[in-house]
Design an enzyme around this catalytic site. Structure first.
Site, PDB file in Angstrom:
ATOM      1  N   LYS A  78     -10.112   0.694  -5.811  1.00 34.82           N
ATOM      2  CA  LYS A  78      -8.810   1.365  -5.782  1.00 34.82           C
ATOM      3  C   LYS A  78      -8.460   1.761  -7.202  1.00 34.82           C
ATOM      4  O   LYS A  78      -8.902   1.118  -8.164  1.00 34.82           O
ATOM      5  CB  LYS A  78      -7.753   0.380  -5.263  1.00 34.82           C
ATOM      6  N   GLY A 178      10.333   2.899   5.464  1.00 35.10           N
ATOM      7  CA  GLY A 178       9.589   3.915   4.709  1.00 35.10           C
ATOM      8  C   GLY A 178       9.137   5.045   5.617  1.00 35.10           C
ATOM      9  O   GLY A 178       8.306   4.839   6.511  1.00 35.10           O
ATOM     10  N   HIS A 181       4.500   9.804   4.319  1.00 40.13           N
ATOM     11  CA  HIS A 181       3.426  10.477   5.046  1.00 40.13           C
ATOM     12  C   HIS A 181       3.009   9.687   6.289  1.00 40.13           C
ATOM     13  O   HIS A 181       2.790  10.249   7.346  1.00 40.13           O
ATOM     14  CB  HIS A 181       2.204  10.659   4.134  1.00 40.13           C
ATOM     15  N   VAL A 182       2.889   8.382   6.140  1.00 48.18           N
ATOM     16  CA  VAL A 182       2.450   7.576   7.289  1.00 48.18           C
ATOM     17  C   VAL A 182       3.639   7.185   8.171  1.00 48.18           C
ATOM     18  O   VAL A 182       3.594   7.339   9.394  1.00 48.18           O
ATOM     19  CB  VAL A 182       1.705   6.299   6.836  1.00 48.18           C
ATOM     20  N   GLY A 183       4.704   6.702   7.550  1.00 52.03           N
ATOM     21  CA  GLY A 183       5.846   6.197   8.307  1.00 52.03           C
ATOM     22  C   GLY A 183       6.443   7.251   9.231  1.00 52.03           C
ATOM     23  O   GLY A 183       6.767   6.963  10.388  1.00 52.03           O
TER      24      GLY A 183
HETATM   25  P1  NAD Z   1       4.505   7.831   0.849  1.00 51.57           P
HETATM   26  O1  NAD Z   1       4.746   7.780  -0.619  1.00 51.57           O
HETATM   27  O2  NAD Z   1       4.306   9.147   1.500  1.00 51.57           O
HETATM   28  O3  NAD Z   1       5.720   7.112   1.608  1.00 51.57           O
HETATM   29  C1  NAD Z   1       6.360   5.972   1.170  1.00 51.57           C
HETATM   30  C2  NAD Z   1       7.811   6.100   1.604  1.00 51.57           C
HETATM   31  O4  NAD Z   1       8.476   4.866   1.342  1.00 51.57           O
HETATM   32  C3  NAD Z   1       8.576   7.198   0.866  1.00 51.57           C
HETATM   33  O5  NAD Z   1       9.273   8.011   1.783  1.00 51.57           O
HETATM   34  C4  NAD Z   1       9.531   6.414  -0.032  1.00 51.57           C
HETATM   35  O6  NAD Z   1      10.736   7.101  -0.285  1.00 51.57           O
HETATM   36  C5  NAD Z   1       9.735   5.169   0.794  1.00 51.57           C
HETATM   37  N1  NAD Z   1      10.206   4.017   0.026  1.00 51.57           N
HETATM   38  C6  NAD Z   1       9.845   3.616  -1.216  1.00 51.57           C
HETATM   39  N2  NAD Z   1      10.492   2.507  -1.551  1.00 51.57           N
HETATM   40  C7  NAD Z   1      11.244   2.175  -0.486  1.00 51.57           C
HETATM   41  C8  NAD Z   1      12.143   1.107  -0.219  1.00 51.57           C
HETATM   42  N3  NAD Z   1      12.387   0.145  -1.108  1.00 51.57           N
HETATM   43  N4  NAD Z   1      12.732   1.055   0.989  1.00 51.57           N
HETATM   44  C9  NAD Z   1      12.506   2.016   1.911  1.00 51.57           C
HETATM   45  N5  NAD Z   1      11.678   3.056   1.704  1.00 51.57           N
HETATM   46  C10 NAD Z   1      11.066   3.127   0.524  1.00 51.57           C
HETATM   47  O7  NAD Z   1       3.287   6.841   1.135  1.00 51.57           O
HETATM   48  P2  NAD Z   1       2.385   6.767   2.446  1.00 51.57           P
HETATM   49  O8  NAD Z   1       1.134   7.509   2.184  1.00 51.57           O
HETATM   50  O9  NAD Z   1       3.203   7.054   3.639  1.00 51.57           O
HETATM   51  O10 NAD Z   1       1.992   5.214   2.421  1.00 51.57           O
HETATM   52  C11 NAD Z   1       2.912   4.220   2.835  1.00 51.57           C
HETATM   53  C12 NAD Z   1       2.259   2.847   2.719  1.00 51.57           C
HETATM   54  O11 NAD Z   1       1.089   2.812   3.541  1.00 51.57           O
HETATM   55  C13 NAD Z   1       1.782   2.472   1.302  1.00 51.57           C
HETATM   56  O12 NAD Z   1       1.900   1.085   1.134  1.00 51.57           O
HETATM   57  C14 NAD Z   1       0.320   2.861   1.329  1.00 51.57           C
HETATM   58  O13 NAD Z   1      -0.438   2.128   0.378  1.00 51.57           O
HETATM   59  C15 NAD Z   1      -0.039   2.463   2.737  1.00 51.57           C
HETATM   60  N6  NAD Z   1      -1.209   3.170   3.263  1.00 51.57           N
HETATM   61  C16 NAD Z   1      -1.224   4.523   3.306  1.00 51.57           C
HETATM   62  C17 NAD Z   1      -2.343   5.174   3.826  1.00 51.57           C
HETATM   63  C18 NAD Z   1      -2.386   6.665   3.937  1.00 51.57           C
HETATM   64  O14 NAD Z   1      -3.268   7.179   4.640  1.00 51.57           O
HETATM   65  N7  NAD Z   1      -1.478   7.396   3.316  1.00 51.57           N
HETATM   66  C19 NAD Z   1      -3.438   4.434   4.289  1.00 51.57           C
HETATM   67  C20 NAD Z   1      -3.365   3.031   4.263  1.00 51.57           C
HETATM   68  C21 NAD Z   1      -2.246   2.415   3.735  1.00 51.57           C
END
Ligand code: NAD
Length: 346
Positions: A78, A178, A181-183
């Site tokens: 990573k 959150g 992108h994923v949420g």
């Molecule tokens: P992202 O940056 O698109 O989304 C994260 C979201 O969380 C944002 O909308 C942000 O505003 C929000 N956020 C940040 N701090 C916060 C808080 N204290 N309370 C509430 N919301 C908050 O990231 P993502 O790609 O959606 O990834 C989300 C999580 O999933 C991360 O931990 C990432 O490591 C994990 N993940 C992502 C992927 C992927 O394919 N993108 C794969 C595996 C794991």
């Protein structure tokens, strides 16, 4: 470094700096027993650079476990780029970062993580071939997030079947922390399946959108873990389950996308003792790396990706069943399975 509590026998920890662009990055390669280390690059502001090192080490080890559990011929690694303060040239920074990835010589393959987009991947690609998550090219797989969201959705269904004996999510309440992108993608699946959504984010725009799109109930970020819900889905950053949040968590299932959801490893046993079923993060959130692996293979195949997602469901089911039979935390089972697949003893 060797005494760092999260060092955990990393094969290599590479530190890069490029004053001309402001690049400061760490590429952590945890284990390559199963193949070249693959894992995303996180672009984030850290108050203390030491936190960036800890993040890289913890995330990188999780990638070894994640890739092994998803049955991929990839090791774990990573990277973290410390977001420069003030103005910076993003393209120049990511070019410099691409040179850093190239310097690791193929032992690390990068893709997107928090704060990084397919556009950034395209810039990295100008400097190195050890990059995936591209949105153009012969085997391009694009943004991995939708596949991560699908994997988490499938995992939630497995958890609901195991813990509640239900085949449908209709009418269940899911608290999503959150909406990135994923949420947000996860919310789309849950909404379609008839679940009620309670959501939070620090970005008011996405909250408004979730209210419009899904009729979601919005709560403040510090309340999401404590709402009345059947499932708590952490999809922001790590540490959602801690000594301070767990006592207030009312959901009977914790299953989400975030990496490193447990602030400390003892939280897994604490969940079990409270009767909360915890889906190990590195198992349930492997959809994205499965998608990336399809691209790395040089022949992106949707059917293969779907088969691997079914494998993810089966692995989670096995973990839940064995943990219940043996009366141990789900992470005890998952960690043991991962170590066996990695060929390491501790
Ligand atoms: P992202 O940056 O698109 O989304 C994260 C979201 O969380 C944002 O909308 C942000 O505003 C929000 N956020 C940040 N701090 C916060 C808080 N204290 N309370 C509430 N919301 C908050 O990231 P993502 O790609 O959606 O990834 C989300 C999580 O999933 C991360 O931990 C990432 O490591 C994990 N993940 C992502 C992927 C992927 O394919 N993108 C794969 C595996 C794991």
């Amino acid at each position: 470094m060797f005494d760092h509590p999260d060092f955990d026998d990393h094969e290599g920890v590479h530190v890069f700096s490029d004053p001309a662009t402001g690049l400061r990055a760490i590429i952590a390669v945890h284990n390559t027993n199963r193949g070249p280390a693959a894992g995303g690059t996180r672009f984030w502001s850290y108050e203390d650079p030491k936190d960036a090192v800890t993040d890289a080490l913890r995330l990188s080890k999780a990638m070894s476990f994640k890739n092994a559990m998803a049955g991929l011929d990839l090791g774990g690694g990573k990277a973290v780029i410390l977001r420069p303060e003030g103005d910076f040239d993003r393209e120049a920074l990511f070019r410099a970062y691409g040179r850093a990835v190239e310097a690791v010589g193929g032992r690390y393959i990068t893709a997107e993580d928090v704060g990084v987009s397919p556009t950034d991947m395209r810039v990295i690609k100008t400097q190195t071939n050890h990059v995936a998550g591209l949105d153009e090219g012969p085997a391009a797989s694009g943004d991995p997030s939708p596949v991560t969201a699908e994997g988490v959705f499938r995992g939630i269904k497995v958890a609901v079947r195991h813990a509640m004996g239900l085949e449908s999510l209709k009418g269940l309440r899911v608290a999503v922390q959150g909406l990135g992108h994923v949420g947000y993608g996860l919310c789309q699946h849950l909404h379609q399946a008839g679940a009620h959504l309670i959501v939070t984010d620090i970005n008011p725009d996405v909250l408004k959108q979730a209210q419009n799109d899904f009729g979601a109930v919005v709560v403040k970020p510090d309340q999401i873990h404590a709402v009345t819900a059947d499932i708590f889905a952490p999809c922001a950053l790590g540490g959602a389950v801690s000594n301070s949040t767990l006592p207030a968590i009312r959901a009977s299932i914790i299953a989400g996308a975030a990496n490193n959801q447990l602030a400390t490893s003892d939280m897994a046993e604490a969940c079990r003792q409270r009767g909360v079923l915890y889906a190990p993060d590195y198992v349930i959130n492997a959809g994205g790396i499965i998608n990336v692996a399809a691209e790395v293979s040089g022949n992106y195949d949707k059917v293969w990706v779907q088969e691997k997602l079914e494998g993810l469901e089966n692995t989670l089911k096995t973990i839940f069943e064995r943990a219940a039979e043996q009366g141990v935390a789900t992470t005890v089972i998952a960690d043991a399975m991962a170590r066996e697949r990695l060929g390491v003893s501790s």
